[in-house]
Scaffold this motif. Sequence first.
Motif, PDB file in Angstrom:
ATOM      1  N   ARG A 157      -0.698   7.487  14.698  1.00  0.00           N
ATOM      2  CA  ARG A 157      -0.023   7.180  13.432  1.00  0.00           C
ATOM      3  C   ARG A 157      -0.621   5.899  12.835  1.00  0.00           C
ATOM      4  O   ARG A 157      -0.919   5.834  11.647  1.00  0.00           O
ATOM      5  CB  ARG A 157       1.472   7.005  13.706  1.00  0.00           C
ATOM      6  CG  ARG A 157       2.347   7.226  12.493  1.00  0.00           C
ATOM      7  CD  ARG A 157       3.804   7.392  12.900  1.00  0.00           C
ATOM      8  NE  ARG A 157       4.089   8.718  13.435  1.00  0.00           N
ATOM      9  CZ  ARG A 157       4.711   8.949  14.591  1.00  0.00           C
ATOM     10  NH1 ARG A 157       5.109   7.949  15.339  1.00  0.00           N
ATOM     11  NH2 ARG A 157       4.937  10.183  14.984  1.00  0.00           N
ATOM     12  N   GLU A 158      -0.834   4.907  13.692  1.00  0.00           N
ATOM     13  CA  GLU A 158      -1.380   3.636  13.222  1.00  0.00           C
ATOM     14  C   GLU A 158      -2.781   3.833  12.646  1.00  0.00           C
ATOM     15  O   GLU A 158      -3.115   3.322  11.582  1.00  0.00           O
ATOM     16  CB  GLU A 158      -1.421   2.659  14.395  1.00  0.00           C
ATOM     17  CG  GLU A 158      -1.716   1.237  13.979  1.00  0.00           C
ATOM     18  CD  GLU A 158      -1.845   0.310  15.185  1.00  0.00           C
ATOM     19  OE1 GLU A 158      -2.605  -0.646  15.113  1.00  0.00           O
ATOM     20  OE2 GLU A 158      -1.175   0.579  16.203  1.00  0.00           O
ATOM     21  N   GLU A 198      -2.590   5.651   9.298  1.00  0.00           N
ATOM     22  CA  GLU A 198      -2.142   4.768   8.224  1.00  0.00           C
ATOM     23  C   GLU A 198      -3.278   3.877   7.764  1.00  0.00           C
ATOM     24  O   GLU A 198      -3.481   3.678   6.569  1.00  0.00           O
ATOM     25  CB  GLU A 198      -0.951   3.920   8.693  1.00  0.00           C
ATOM     26  CG  GLU A 198       0.360   4.670   8.533  1.00  0.00           C
ATOM     27  CD  GLU A 198       1.477   4.081   9.399  1.00  0.00           C
ATOM     28  OE1 GLU A 198       1.318   2.949   9.896  1.00  0.00           O
ATOM     29  OE2 GLU A 198       2.497   4.776   9.574  1.00  0.00           O
ATOM     30  N   GLY A 199      -4.042   3.357   8.720  1.00  0.00           N
ATOM     31  CA  GLY A 199      -5.192   2.522   8.387  1.00  0.00           C
ATOM     32  C   GLY A 199      -6.185   3.282   7.532  1.00  0.00           C
ATOM     33  O   GLY A 199      -6.757   2.764   6.578  1.00  0.00           O
ATOM     34  N   GLU A 235      -5.584   6.003   5.628  1.00  0.00           N
ATOM     35  CA  GLU A 235      -5.069   6.346   4.302  1.00  0.00           C
ATOM     36  C   GLU A 235      -4.956   5.111   3.435  1.00  0.00           C
ATOM     37  O   GLU A 235      -5.155   5.168   2.240  1.00  0.00           O
ATOM     38  CB  GLU A 235      -3.713   7.060   4.436  1.00  0.00           C
ATOM     39  CG  GLU A 235      -3.925   8.503   4.843  1.00  0.00           C
ATOM     40  CD  GLU A 235      -2.668   9.175   5.374  1.00  0.00           C
ATOM     41  OE1 GLU A 235      -1.672   8.473   5.606  1.00  0.00           O
ATOM     42  OE2 GLU A 235      -2.709  10.400   5.556  1.00  0.00           O
ATOM     43  N   GLY A 236      -4.674   3.961   4.083  1.00  0.00           N
ATOM     44  CA  GLY A 236      -4.573   2.715   3.349  1.00  0.00           C
ATOM     45  C   GLY A 236      -5.900   2.301   2.742  1.00  0.00           C
ATOM     46  O   GLY A 236      -5.953   1.737   1.663  1.00  0.00           O
ATOM     47  N   SER A 237      -7.006   2.624   3.449  1.00  0.00           N
ATOM     48  CA  SER A 237      -8.312   2.137   3.004  1.00  0.00           C
ATOM     49  C   SER A 237      -8.965   3.074   2.004  1.00  0.00           C
ATOM     50  O   SER A 237      -9.908   2.712   1.334  1.00  0.00           O
ATOM     51  CB  SER A 237      -9.232   1.952   4.210  1.00  0.00           C
ATOM     52  OG  SER A 237      -9.557   3.199   4.767  1.00  0.00           O
ATOM     53  N   SER A 238      -8.457   4.317   1.905  1.00  0.00           N
ATOM     54  CA  SER A 238      -9.128   5.267   0.998  1.00  0.00           C
ATOM     55  C   SER A 238      -8.543   5.215  -0.400  1.00  0.00           C
ATOM     56  O   SER A 238      -7.477   4.680  -0.616  1.00  0.00           O
ATOM     57  CB  SER A 238      -9.044   6.679   1.561  1.00  0.00           C
ATOM     58  OG  SER A 238      -7.696   7.062   1.691  1.00  0.00           O
TER      59      SER A 238
END
Lengths: 446, 296
Positions: free
Chosen positions: A436-437, A440-441, A443-446
């Motif tokens: 999950r972590e 999230e990383g 999806e956060g960066s794209s």
Amino acid sequence: MREELAPHVHDITRALGGKVSEQEIEKELSSYLNVYRVSLDTAKRSIVKKHGGNPAGLSVGISKTIRELLPGEQSVNLLARIVSANEKDVTVEAGTKHILYGILGDPTATVPFTAWEPLDVTLAKGDVIRIQNAYTKEYRGQVQVNFGVRTTVSKEKPEALPEYKPGAGLGAPYVGKPTAFKVVDLREGASNVAVTARILSIEAREVEVDGVKKAVFSGVLADDTGKSQLSAWKDFGLKEDEVVRIEGGYVKSWRGIPQLSFDDRATVTRLKPDALPPAEKVGESPRMWIEDLAERGGGVDVTVRGILIDLREGSGLVYRCPECRRVLRKGACRIHGEVKGEADLRVKAVLDDGSGALTAVFDRELTEALLDKTIDACIAEAKEAMSTDVVRDELADILVAQPIEARGNVTSDDYGLMMIVDQAKLLKIDVQAEAREMLEGLEGSS
Amino acid sequence: MRELAWRLFAGEYNDATLELNGGGERAPSYVVSPLGAKVNRIFVVGVITDVENVGTDMQPMWRARVADPTGTFHLYAGQFQPEAAAALSKLKPPVFGAVVGKSRTYKPDSGNVYTSIRPERVKVVNEAVRDFWILETCRSLKRRIDAMAEAQKMEPLSKEGLLQIGVKEAIADGIVQAVNHYGKADLARYTAMLAEGLRYLLPEYREFRPPETAAAEEAAQKPPAAEAEEEPDDAEEKVLEIIAGLDKDGKGAPWDGILEAAKSKDVTKDRLEEAINGLLDKGLIYEPVLGRMKKI
């Protein structure tokens, strides 16, 4: 260019077939020697390898004194006196071989030697000889000089070399400022290094060097990057738990693990106790990737996470020679013949972390814990099945493909890395939380 | 020195078309992936979906397929891999299996390149070991994507340059080879593969959940969910039930039977085929023999 380096630059260029310019080689060589401070031999070989050449093509040996010799030199020149020389026949793969062996000495130290090929000259005690292109190996912690096919030996006048006096010489003092290193960055062959570390343990021992008793202070030191063994050849009054700055040390390796040594040439300065984190903190076992351990040659008390992807020969219930502890093959010891073996349990497994692989050795206690079974229960099982294979199969069943965290010392030799496991546990990872972590990383960066 | 065992998804491994032979008899050979993994040995954990002897009784050659969230690995084990061949011959698919093996390629005259694995060890494992492998493989894939992204910014690209910015030796060498052979790698494709692998591990992305949890989560997350999207899932669920129900003898459900049962449950032939493809892709069913479907 420093005059004495010119022949080595030519040598490297020639070994590379001239595909790299001398200017470039000279620059690289100077960087290896002055910035990284590795030995000339190591530097030459590294440069040739780096450019895709074969270090065996190097032909200009490096002149050294015996004291400067390190294990694993490929091409070294010596001016030495024969302290003793004997002949004998040894059995090798191709049959019997007549060899000459003995001890060489120069004003700095003595060293055992072996001539594996017939020589053009006859050698006797007291002769002073010039040796070119010899190589060295380590045997039981001691450097040995070998004369091979490429080695040439010629006699010199006796006055070319002063008599050897035991205990006389130490290496020349270092010139220039020492280079600071973190413990994890120490590499075999580096000299005049400076390290700031906390002493985790220290004890005095007496060893015999060239027939002379010497006190050596050995122990373990650590900084925030890792731990290293230390050997002090002079009493600096080192105490457990103090923080010191050691300047003018050199790095030798023990079974591949770089370790810090220092002698009269070094200075030790005491620092405030809070200059480094406390012993519990720096004493922690650093988590390392196997590729980094391979590059260093090993490590003291390190932790590796990976998967046991295979069990090696000789895992499970084994029988050892009561004399020498070697594992028996078909009831016989390689040295002592047929003996009544003593039962032991062990695991030799391939631990792979995706960056590299090492052989992890688990002793009886750890193996019993992994099996949740005593050695006596294993012996009973093997009797019942009339084969020790059941124990190995059971271990394979439990261990193979399992993620594991193992802690211990990692050594290296020609066959690769080996960890003598001190502590081990099967890894329980919260796969979902980590996935999950990561997601999230992502999806956060794209 | 022992070659390390790479963690790669089938999706990346099967994209590889470059094989490097070390030259000389004993030099190792490598399959280089488009992201620069230079694979001699590989470690895979997935679902072994079928095992078949494609040799003879006297000289067996076991072929097996191992599915992961992104595709399928092909294994071939013959007389020179006795332990792996013995293990494969005894398996009852489908099972979770861990495989350590050597990378191989097959180049038929058509000019295509097919990758496969020659297994050294095969072991039946549990789901937890498989899930851990997916996580590890995601991490490994991410490192390669990041390193390749750096490499794509570098002009000119060199191994030394990569080492200088902290890329490890093992990957740096492969990247240079990969770029020379494949050109610019499609990082979006591999980033999507990475996300796919991670989602596979997370229950909130699983297609089949108990209806009440699904409903509760959806209500909480996205109230106006597109209804059209839900329907194929519904069909997949129905089809999966049908396949499980028709598989009386363990050999899989026959196609004709599935088609008939689907009609009676208002699933059209088109929808059925779509659902079957979806289930195959997700690794929830497989085709043990042509024309039969079996639930994993």
